[in-house]
Design a protein around this motif. Structure first.
Motif, PDB file in Angstrom:
ATOM      1  N   GLY A   1      -6.432  16.580   8.476  1.00  0.00           N
ATOM      2  CA  GLY A   1      -6.159  15.651   7.437  1.00  0.00           C
ATOM      3  C   GLY A   1      -7.549  15.201   6.590  1.00  0.00           C
ATOM      4  O   GLY A   1      -8.703  15.691   7.181  1.00  0.00           O
ATOM      5  N   ARG A   2      -7.412  14.466   5.513  1.00  0.00           N
ATOM      6  CA  ARG A   2      -8.586  13.961   4.948  1.00  0.00           C
ATOM      7  C   ARG A   2      -9.538  13.035   5.879  1.00  0.00           C
ATOM      8  O   ARG A   2      -8.906  12.523   6.768  1.00  0.00           O
ATOM      9  CB  ARG A   2      -8.367  13.393   3.636  1.00  0.00           C
TER      10      ARG A   2
ATOM     11  N   ALA B   1      -3.207  -5.135  10.486  1.00  0.00           N
ATOM     12  CA  ALA B   1      -2.781  -3.608  11.160  1.00  0.00           C
ATOM     13  C   ALA B   1      -3.189  -3.462  12.527  1.00  0.00           C
ATOM     14  O   ALA B   1      -2.393  -3.165  13.363  1.00  0.00           O
ATOM     15  CB  ALA B   1      -3.487  -2.625  10.198  1.00  0.00           C
TER      16      ALA B   1
ATOM     17  N   ILE C   1      -8.096  -1.957   0.722  1.00  0.00           N
ATOM     18  CA  ILE C   1      -7.761  -2.598   1.893  1.00  0.00           C
ATOM     19  C   ILE C   1      -8.741  -3.610   2.284  1.00  0.00           C
ATOM     20  O   ILE C   1      -9.796  -3.089   2.209  1.00  0.00           O
ATOM     21  CB  ILE C   1      -7.523  -1.434   3.166  1.00  0.00           C
TER      22      ILE C   1
ATOM     23  N   PHE D   1       0.858  -1.172  -0.072  1.00  0.00           N
ATOM     24  CA  PHE D   1       0.065  -0.166   0.047  1.00  0.00           C
ATOM     25  C   PHE D   1       0.744   1.276   0.037  1.00  0.00           C
ATOM     26  O   PHE D   1       0.397   2.189  -0.277  1.00  0.00           O
ATOM     27  CB  PHE D   1      -0.963   0.050   1.370  1.00  0.00           C
ATOM     28  N   PHE D   2       1.961   1.184   0.474  1.00  0.00           N
ATOM     29  CA  PHE D   2       2.737   2.335   0.624  1.00  0.00           C
ATOM     30  C   PHE D   2       4.066   2.265  -0.275  1.00  0.00           C
ATOM     31  O   PHE D   2       4.929   3.323  -0.404  1.00  0.00           O
ATOM     32  CB  PHE D   2       3.427   2.223   2.066  1.00  0.00           C
TER      33      PHE D   2
ATOM     34  N   ARG E   1       4.362  13.034   6.038  1.00  0.00           N
ATOM     35  CA  ARG E   1       2.960  13.906   6.387  1.00  0.00           C
ATOM     36  C   ARG E   1       2.093  12.843   6.785  1.00  0.00           C
ATOM     37  O   ARG E   1       1.288  13.320   7.840  1.00  0.00           O
ATOM     38  CB  ARG E   1       2.547  14.094   5.004  1.00  0.00           C
ATOM     39  N   ILE E   2       1.897  11.668   6.249  1.00  0.00           N
ATOM     40  CA  ILE E   2       1.021  10.828   7.141  1.00  0.00           C
ATOM     41  C   ILE E   2       1.338  10.300   8.295  1.00  0.00           C
ATOM     42  O   ILE E   2       0.464  10.521   9.288  1.00  0.00           O
ATOM     43  CB  ILE E   2       1.084   9.267   6.195  1.00  0.00           C
TER      44      ILE E   2
ATOM     45  N   TYR F   1      -6.972  17.443  14.068  1.00  0.00           N
ATOM     46  CA  TYR F   1      -6.505  16.745  12.914  1.00  0.00           C
ATOM     47  C   TYR F   1      -7.084  17.225  11.903  1.00  0.00           C
ATOM     48  O   TYR F   1      -8.330  17.717  11.720  1.00  0.00           O
ATOM     49  CB  TYR F   1      -7.225  15.159  13.054  1.00  0.00           C
TER      50      TYR F   1
ATOM     51  N   ILE G   1     -12.014   2.509   6.499  1.00  0.00           N
ATOM     52  CA  ILE G   1     -10.738   2.058   6.029  1.00  0.00           C
ATOM     53  C   ILE G   1     -10.647   1.051   5.115  1.00  0.00           C
ATOM     54  O   ILE G   1     -10.065   0.811   4.061  1.00  0.00           O
ATOM     55  CB  ILE G   1      -9.563   1.842   7.202  1.00  0.00           C
TER      56      ILE G   1
ATOM     57  N   ALA H   1      -9.084   9.294   2.454  1.00  0.00           N
ATOM     58  CA  ALA H   1      -7.741   8.901   2.455  1.00  0.00           C
ATOM     59  C   ALA H   1      -7.487   7.596   1.941  1.00  0.00           C
ATOM     60  O   ALA H   1      -6.545   7.203   1.243  1.00  0.00           O
ATOM     61  CB  ALA H   1      -6.998   9.048   3.697  1.00  0.00           C
ATOM     62  N   HIS H   2      -8.483   6.845   2.232  1.00  0.00           N
ATOM     63  CA  HIS H   2      -8.315   5.017   1.941  1.00  0.00           C
ATOM     64  C   HIS H   2      -8.879   4.740   0.881  1.00  0.00           C
ATOM     65  O   HIS H   2      -8.765   3.479   0.510  1.00  0.00           O
ATOM     66  CB  HIS H   2      -8.625   4.444   3.282  1.00  0.00           C
TER      67      HIS H   2
ATOM     68  N   GLN I   1      -4.367  12.846  14.658  1.00  0.00           N
ATOM     69  CA  GLN I   1      -5.635  12.219  14.573  1.00  0.00           C
ATOM     70  C   GLN I   1      -5.729  11.355  15.940  1.00  0.00           C
ATOM     71  O   GLN I   1      -6.712  11.606  16.613  1.00  0.00           O
ATOM     72  CB  GLN I   1      -5.692  11.102  13.483  1.00  0.00           C
TER      73      GLN I   1
HETATM   74  C1  HEM Z   1      -4.826  -1.794   7.040  1.00  0.00           C
HETATM   75  C2  HEM Z   1      -4.563  -0.587   7.576  1.00  0.00           C
HETATM   76  C3  HEM Z   1      -4.121   0.735   6.783  1.00  0.00           C
HETATM   77  C4  HEM Z   1      -3.401   0.727   5.601  1.00  0.00           C
HETATM   78  C5  HEM Z   1      -3.193  -0.121   4.608  1.00  0.00           C
HETATM   79  C6  HEM Z   1      -3.479   2.374   5.640  1.00  0.00           C
HETATM   80  C7  HEM Z   1      -2.814   2.760   4.292  1.00  0.00           C
HETATM   81  C8  HEM Z   1      -2.793   4.009   3.979  1.00  0.00           C
HETATM   82  C9  HEM Z   1      -2.235   4.910   2.940  1.00  0.00           C
HETATM   83  C10 HEM Z   1      -1.615   4.170   1.862  1.00  0.00           C
HETATM   84  C11 HEM Z   1      -2.546   5.908   3.052  1.00  0.00           C
HETATM   85  C12 HEM Z   1      -1.998   7.092   1.992  1.00  0.00           C
HETATM   86  C13 HEM Z   1      -3.033   7.387   1.236  1.00  0.00           C
HETATM   87  C14 HEM Z   1      -2.869   8.615   0.161  1.00  0.00           C
HETATM   88  O1  HEM Z   1      -2.135   9.590   0.470  1.00  0.00           O
HETATM   89  O2  HEM Z   1      -3.245   8.394  -0.864  1.00  0.00           O
HETATM   90  C15 HEM Z   1      -3.024   6.490   4.202  1.00  0.00           C
HETATM   91  C16 HEM Z   1      -3.197   7.423   4.609  1.00  0.00           C
HETATM   92  C17 HEM Z   1      -3.635   7.819   6.085  1.00  0.00           C
HETATM   93  N1  HEM Z   1      -4.217   6.938   6.931  1.00  0.00           N
HETATM   94 FE1  HEM Z   1      -4.170   4.787   6.681  1.00  0.00          FE
HETATM   95  N2  HEM Z   1      -4.071   2.828   6.742  1.00  0.00           N
HETATM   96  C18 HEM Z   1      -4.417   1.780   7.214  1.00  0.00           C
HETATM   97  C19 HEM Z   1      -4.908   2.255   8.600  1.00  0.00           C
HETATM   98  C20 HEM Z   1      -4.895   3.503   9.244  1.00  0.00           C
HETATM   99  C21 HEM Z   1      -5.237   3.599  10.644  1.00  0.00           C
HETATM  100  C22 HEM Z   1      -5.746   2.507  11.512  1.00  0.00           C
HETATM  101  C23 HEM Z   1      -5.344   5.055  10.705  1.00  0.00           C
HETATM  102  C24 HEM Z   1      -5.840   5.875  12.062  1.00  0.00           C
HETATM  103  C25 HEM Z   1      -5.055   5.476  13.303  1.00  0.00           C
HETATM  104  C26 HEM Z   1      -4.980   5.537   9.761  1.00  0.00           C
HETATM  105  C27 HEM Z   1      -4.787   7.121   9.315  1.00  0.00           C
HETATM  106  C28 HEM Z   1      -4.326   7.582   8.190  1.00  0.00           C
HETATM  107  C29 HEM Z   1      -4.321   8.874   8.043  1.00  0.00           C
HETATM  108  C30 HEM Z   1      -4.288  10.011   9.143  1.00  0.00           C
HETATM  109  C31 HEM Z   1      -3.772   9.126   6.654  1.00  0.00           C
HETATM  110  C32 HEM Z   1      -3.529  10.353   5.823  1.00  0.00           C
HETATM  111  C33 HEM Z   1      -4.967  11.103   5.633  1.00  0.00           C
HETATM  112  C34 HEM Z   1      -4.444  12.449   4.541  1.00  0.00           C
HETATM  113  O3  HEM Z   1      -3.481  12.094   3.629  1.00  0.00           O
HETATM  114  O4  HEM Z   1      -4.916  13.369   4.814  1.00  0.00           O
HETATM  115  N3  HEM Z   1      -4.783   4.615   8.696  1.00  0.00           N
HETATM  116  N4  HEM Z   1      -3.156   5.377   5.118  1.00  0.00           N
END
Ligand code: HEM
Length: 287
Positions: free
Chosen positions: A226-227, A246, A238, A194-195, A205-206, A224, A278, A232-233, A213
């Motif tokens: 962010g989006r 996770a 996922i 995913f990353f 940034r994330i 917070y 998510i 964001a997801h 958050q």
């Molecule tokens: C299977 C679990 C997860 C995966 C694979 C995942 C994956 C990702 C990915 C790839 C991004 C970047 C998206 C982009 O910029 O286009 C992202 C952004 C983010 N994720 Fe997750 N995430 C997961 C769970 C979580 C959880 C549990 C949280 C909260 C604690 C979280 C909070 C965030 C935040 C705050 C962002 C940034 C939002 C923004 O760009 O405004 N994620 N995540």
């Protein structure tokens, strides 16, 4: 220390003896008992156990529960303890509450009341105290005598509960938890896909957005910005299995930081609220 003395005073007020207000009258009914209690409280205003002594049975094994210490056994111990507790006080104004009740069953009776007191110290200063009192009486000959007494004061209200943010250790602790958690996600072969296209700067940034958050969600001083989780997801695909992996990483992180069970449960409960936004793929893919 002042509080403790006040408590001791108030407690001893409930204790013993006779005479500043005249000898206790014989009690023939609940009304007599009410009067007897009023006499008892009035007597204690003299701060002198000797005067209160006529109200108390003298059996050596009777239990008297004062505000402090935990317990007196027998009138002698009670009277001596109360005398010491009153040593620094000049006077006491004691008022029995209007809720004073007496219940009589044959030769046994019990009386209950709340009370208020104003204690005046010998070195100046005074303190207001209040509490509750229970007396168990037995009629011996013509007199009602206290065979048990229980004096207590309510505990102060517990301190306001601390936020989860504070209990977790504040900002630095949350940041460290986030770094460890994200490190585990990135190191997981099933999730690192995913990353793949997310550069270092975007990862920072994330990371910062996740810290913010968590900080906001746990009651900390952050916003917070962010989006939404959905936005964001969205489209990342996922799955439920990815989510489980996770969450397992998060649990491992919380355990590594020795977060107590209660706080761990609260963090996981907060995170579980994000699950529906998510998980964006119905499949069970991933690891
Ligand atoms: C299977 C679990 C997860 C995966 C694979 C995942 C994956 C990702 C990915 C790839 C991004 C970047 C998206 C982009 O910029 O286009 C992202 C952004 C983010 N994720 Fe997750 N995430 C997961 C769970 C979580 C959880 C549990 C949280 C909260 C604690 C979280 C909070 C965030 C935040 C705050 C962002 C940034 C939002 C923004 O760009 O405004 N994620 N995540």
């Amino acid at each position: 220390m002042k509080n403790r003395l006040a408590i001791l005073f108030a407690a001893s007020l409930l204790t013993v003896s006779s005479s500043a207000f005249g000898a206790p009258k014989a009690a023939r009914s609940s009304a007599d008992l009410i009067l007897r209690v009023r006499n008892l409280f009035e007597t204690w205003q003299a701060l002198d156990p000797e005067k209160a002594a006529p109200f108390y049975a003298k059996d050596a094994d009777l239990a008297f529960f004062d505000i402090a210490p935990l317990k007196y056994t027998g009138w002698t111990e009670y009277g001596e303890g109360v005398k010491k507790a009153f040593a620094d006080f000049a006077s006491l104004k004691l008022t029995v509450g209007n809720d004073l009740r007496a219940t009589q069953r044959g030769n046994v009776a019990w009386t209950t009341a709340t009370w208020q007191g104003q204690l005046f110290r010998k070195d100046g200063g005074n303190m207001a105290v209040e509490g509750r009192w229970t007396g168990v009486w037995e009629k011996r000959g013509k007199e009602w005598l206290l065979v048990h007494e229980h004096m207590s004061m309510p505990l102060p209200p517990p301190p306001a509960g601390q936020s989860l943010y504070t209990r977790l250790g504040g900002y630095d602790a949350l940041a460290a938890v986030t770094d460890d958690f994200i490190g585990r996600l990135l190191g997981d072969k099933g999730l690192s896909r995913f990353f793949m296209g997310v550069g270092n700067d975007s990862r920072k940034r994330i990371r910062q957005l996740v810290v913010d958050q968590l900080c906001e969600a746990t009651g900390g001083p952050c916003f917070y910005i962010g989006r939404t989780m959905k936005a964001a997801h969205q489209g990342l695909g996922i799955t439920e299995n990815d989510w489980k992996a996770a969450v397992d990483h998060l649990v491992a992180t919380l355990e590594k930081f020795k977060v107590p069970q209660k706080e761990k449960d609260e963090v996981l409960a907060a995170i579980s609220g994000l699950k529906a936004d998510i998980i964006t793929s119905a499949g069970s893919g991933g690891k």
